[in-house]
Design a protein around this motif. Structure first.
Motif, short mmCIF file in Angstrom:
data_model
loop_
_atom_site.label_atom_id
_atom_site.label_comp_id
_atom_site.label_asym_id
_atom_site.label_seq_id
_atom_site.Cartn_x
_atom_site.Cartn_y
_atom_site.Cartn_z
N LYS A 1 0.84 -1.21 0.00
CA LYS A 1 0.00 0.00 0.00
C LYS A 1 0.87 1.25 0.00
O LYS A 1 1.90 1.30 0.66
CB LYS A 1 -0.92 -0.01 1.21
N THR A 2 0.46 2.25 -0.77
CA THR A 2 1.22 3.49 -0.90
C THR A 2 0.36 4.69 -0.53
O THR A 2 -0.87 4.61 -0.49
CB THR A 2 1.72 3.66 -2.35
N ASP A 3 1.02 5.83 -0.29
CA ASP A 3 0.30 7.06 0.02
C ASP A 3 -0.01 7.81 -1.27
O ASP A 3 0.21 7.31 -2.37
CB ASP A 3 1.11 7.92 1.00
N LYS A 4 -0.49 9.04 -1.13
CA LYS A 4 -0.88 9.82 -2.31
C LYS A 4 0.30 10.16 -3.21
O LYS A 4 0.13 10.48 -4.38
CB LYS A 4 -1.59 11.10 -1.89
N ASN A 5 1.54 10.10 -2.68
CA ASN A 5 2.75 10.38 -3.46
C ASN A 5 3.37 9.09 -4.02
O ASN A 5 4.50 9.11 -4.50
CB ASN A 5 3.78 11.12 -2.61
N ASP A 6 2.65 7.99 -3.93
CA ASP A 6 3.10 6.69 -4.41
C ASP A 6 4.31 6.18 -3.63
O ASP A 6 5.13 5.43 -4.15
CB ASP A 6 3.40 6.73 -5.91
#
Length: 77
Positions: free
Chosen positions: A25-30
């Motif tokens: 899983k990644t955040d909005k900035n990948d």
């Protein structure tokens, strides 16, 4: 890969590891939400050649004459 990375090696086995890394899983900035460690093993030229031979079903070459020939060849693969 998605075209944003530089290829610096070759995966010869263990594709399930790549799939597991891609599923993190990644955040909005990948960026991954948790740090994922990668371990890299650098092979000598002979190790790389022998690995390629084994993947083709051939025996590795580690005999006396092979070692002598390796002394006179480039260490760069």
């Amino acid at each position: 890969m998605d075209g944003n990375y530089t290829v610096f090696g070759e995966l010869v086995n263990g594709t399930e590891v790549i799939d597991a890394i891609a599923a993190v899983k990644t955040d909005k900035n990948d960026r991954p939400l948790t740090d994922e460690r990668m371990y890299v093993k650098l092979l000598t030229k002979r190790e790389a050649i022998n690995l390629e031979r084994e993947l083709k079903g051939l025996k590795p070459q580690n005999g006396f004459f092979t070692k002598i020939a390796d002394l006179f060849s480039s260490q760069n693969y």
